[in-house]
Write a protein that holds these residues in place. Structure first.
Motif, short mmCIF file in Angstrom:
data_model
loop_
_atom_site.label_atom_id
_atom_site.label_comp_id
_atom_site.label_asym_id
_atom_site.label_seq_id
_atom_site.Cartn_x
_atom_site.Cartn_y
_atom_site.Cartn_z
N ALA A 30 -153.06 82.68 -26.87
CA ALA A 30 -153.60 83.39 -28.51
C ALA A 30 -153.52 82.19 -28.86
N TYR A 31 -152.29 81.25 -29.40
CA TYR A 31 -152.37 80.55 -30.42
C TYR A 31 -153.46 79.98 -30.15
N LEU A 32 -153.89 78.96 -28.95
CA LEU A 32 -154.62 78.33 -28.53
C LEU A 32 -156.19 78.56 -29.11
N ALA A 33 -157.10 80.60 -28.56
CA ALA A 33 -158.26 81.23 -28.93
C ALA A 33 -158.16 80.97 -30.08
N ASP A 34 -157.03 81.42 -31.07
CA ASP A 34 -157.13 82.16 -32.36
C ASP A 34 -157.81 80.43 -33.49
N LYS A 35 -157.11 79.03 -32.33
CA LYS A 35 -156.90 77.64 -33.86
C LYS A 35 -158.27 77.44 -33.34
N GLU A 36 -159.07 77.99 -31.94
CA GLU A 36 -160.24 77.19 -32.03
C GLU A 36 -161.64 78.35 -33.16
N SER A 37 -161.04 79.73 -32.54
CA SER A 37 -161.85 79.74 -33.38
C SER A 37 -162.14 79.60 -34.81
N GLU A 38 -160.96 79.61 -35.41
CA GLU A 38 -160.27 79.67 -36.96
C GLU A 38 -161.80 78.19 -36.80
#
Length: 76
Positions: A30-38
């Protein structure tokens, strides 16, 4: 290694993990997905004039200054 192979390897290893470690993996994903989205959002915001253009586009939609894409591209 291609995406399909990576997913197979990930799934294979996930099945070996305890529930506690699965929770850690889920949080990390979830952290990685959020960072990629940002990063993707920041990439758009870095385009000169993007925000103004986006706002004009939203206003065009609200005011009906749009065309149906099917009337523009019948080949897709």
């Amino acid at each position: 290694m291609n995406t399909s192979q990576l997913l197979q390897e990930i799934n294979y290893n996930l099945e070996k993990l305890s529930p506690d470690n699965l929770k850690i993996v889920a949080e990390f994903l979830a952290y990685l997905a959020d960072k990629e989205s940002e990063l993707a959002t920041q990439e758009l915001l870095d385009i000169p004039g993007f925000i103004a253009s986006f706002e004009r586009g939203k206003q065009d939609v609200i005011e009906g200054r749009v065309k149906n894409w099917k009337n523009i591209r019948s080949d897709v």
